[in-house]
Enzyme design. Structure first.
Site, PDB file in Angstrom:
ATOM      1  N   ASP A  75      41.024 -11.720   1.228  1.00  0.00           N
ATOM      2  CA  ASP A  75      40.859 -11.526   2.666  1.00  0.00           C
ATOM      3  C   ASP A  75      39.452 -11.025   2.975  1.00  0.00           C
ATOM      4  OD1 ASP A  75      41.594  -9.255   1.256  1.00  0.00           O
ATOM      5  OD2 ASP A  75      43.231  -8.707   2.575  1.00  0.00           O
ATOM      6  N   GLU A 134      43.814  -8.176   8.745  1.00  0.00           N
ATOM      7  CA  GLU A 134      44.139  -6.912   9.406  1.00  0.00           C
ATOM      8  C   GLU A 134      44.860  -7.124  10.731  1.00  0.00           C
ATOM      9  OE1 GLU A 134      43.959  -4.153   8.049  1.00  0.00           O
ATOM     10  OE2 GLU A 134      42.504  -4.339   6.431  1.00  0.00           O
TER      11      GLU A 134
END
Length: 385
Positions: A75, A134
């Site tokens: 990520d 997130e």
């Protein structure tokens, strides 16, 4: 590991640390990653950019005799946190920081990718540099856009998450549930404002909201099996503007977390029911919005996880351990609901907690992580099912 990254893992991490970007805004990060990948040996690589997810990046390494395609996800987004580490390479942007260690995640992925660009794997490997972990559930967005189809189809997938709970370079994992699933909860109460001296002519939402908070806190304690995991937290309550005016509206914002989807749905059902009761009791309107998106529980696949744990226990017994489940949220849970795979912890030393403004992971974790994960992937590709 080639000289390019053997001498440069820390430098790459520090460069990425200085350019944190929020979900779906990671354009500079994308360009940095693309530039790094283009410096690798290109003979085995295919680079794919995603038109509908422009900050995402896929890189495929062609295997020599592929029986499967293995995915590895890193990520790339950051958090809206004002950095307070005092580092020379601290964030260049106000109120944005790699406070969850995604700069390390990307660096480790680049190290593994660089190795296989120089040493052809047996199976195909696809590296997915994923935006919006997130928030905005980038993994779910990519899957629903059909990114993992045709030559980009994945037979299994792996990913790590860093943690200060283990020594730098140590790994930890567990079968079954690793992280909780999460749901965002927004509740709005609508009554009638009025003069503080004439409460009978108003409908006070401070009182209604106070009662609601108390009742919501009984959901886990009186509905969830004590042997199972569930959390419901109201983190924000806003009502009123001045002391002598009765508030006609109130808003609550919170989060639900659970180790199973069934548990999350039970809590959500009870939230709806409690809110309907408040409507009747206080003669007001209660609007409830709950969003889970791709943040499902992170449930490790039995086969891929047993293989991963057995390999680590046999080859790195002193730096690997079985972890406990955590109430951490991760959108990798959505990908694991579609593709067999495993997520595991990477220790980064005893630093500040994840998501804190002083989080500063130990870079000594980088090289061991690259070496151990590379070794596992090589083992997995040679293993016969």
């Amino acid at each position: 590991m080639t000289e390019l990254l053997a001498n440069g893992l820390s430098q790459i991490r520090r460069a990425l640390h200085q350019i944190p970007e929020l979900a779906l805004q990671e354009f500079q990060t994308h360009d940095f990653l693309l530039n790094e990948v283009r410096q690798f040996n290109q003979e085995l690589l295919t680079i794919h950019e995603i038109p509908d997810l422009p900050t995402g990046l896929l890189v495929r390494v062609a295997g020599s005799a592929p029986k499967r395609t293995i995915g590895y996800r890193a990520d790339i987004d950051a958090l809206p946190v004002e950095e307070e580490t005092g580092l020379e390479f601290k964030s260049q942007y106000k109120h944005t920081m790699h406070a969850c260690g995604h700069d390390l995640h990307m660096t480790v992925a680049l190290g593994i990718l660089n190795h296989f660009a120089e040493h052809q794997p047996v199976d195909n490997i696809v590296f997915f540099f994923q935006p919006a972990e997130e928030s905005e559930n980038g993994g779910k967005l990519a899957y629903e856009q059909g990114v993992f189809t045709d030559e980009w189809h994945l037979d299994e997938i792996y990913a790590l998450h860093d943690t200060p709970d283990y020594a730098a370079g140590n790994l930890a994992c567990r079968p079954g549930v690793l992280f909780a699933g999460t749901t965002e909860v927004d509740i709005k109460l609508i009554g009638k404002s009025g003069h503080a001296g004439f409460p009978h002519e108003a409908n006070d939402m401070v009182v209604a909201a106070s009662n609601l908070v108390v009742q919501l806190q009984t959901i886990v304690s009186r509905n969830v099996d004590p042997t199972e995991g569930g959390v419901f937290t109201i983190g924000q309550l806003q009502a009123g503007h001045i002391r002598n005016v009765i508030a006609g509206e109130a808003e609550l914002h919170g989060t639900v977390r659970g180790f199973s989807q069934e548990m999350i749905m039970l809590i959500r059902k009870r939230i709806d029911e409690v809110c309907k009761g408040i409507e009747l009791a206080f003669d007001c309107q209660v609007e409830v919005e709950m969003r889970q998106g791709g943040y499902l529980p992170v449930v490790n696949n039995p086969a891929t996880t047993d293989r991963f744990i057995n390999f680590m226990q046999q080859n790195y017994p002193d730096t690997f351990q079985i972890s406990k489940p955590a109430m951490t949220g991760e959108d990798f849970g959505y990908l694991l609901s579609k593709i067999p795979g495993t997520m595991f912890w990477l220790g980064v030393g005893d630093t500040s907690q994840l998501h804190s403004s002083t989080f500063n992971p130990d870079e000594k974790a980088l090289e061991p992580a690259v070496q151990k994960i590379t070794a596992f992937l090589e083992y997995r590709m040679k293993e016969e099912n």
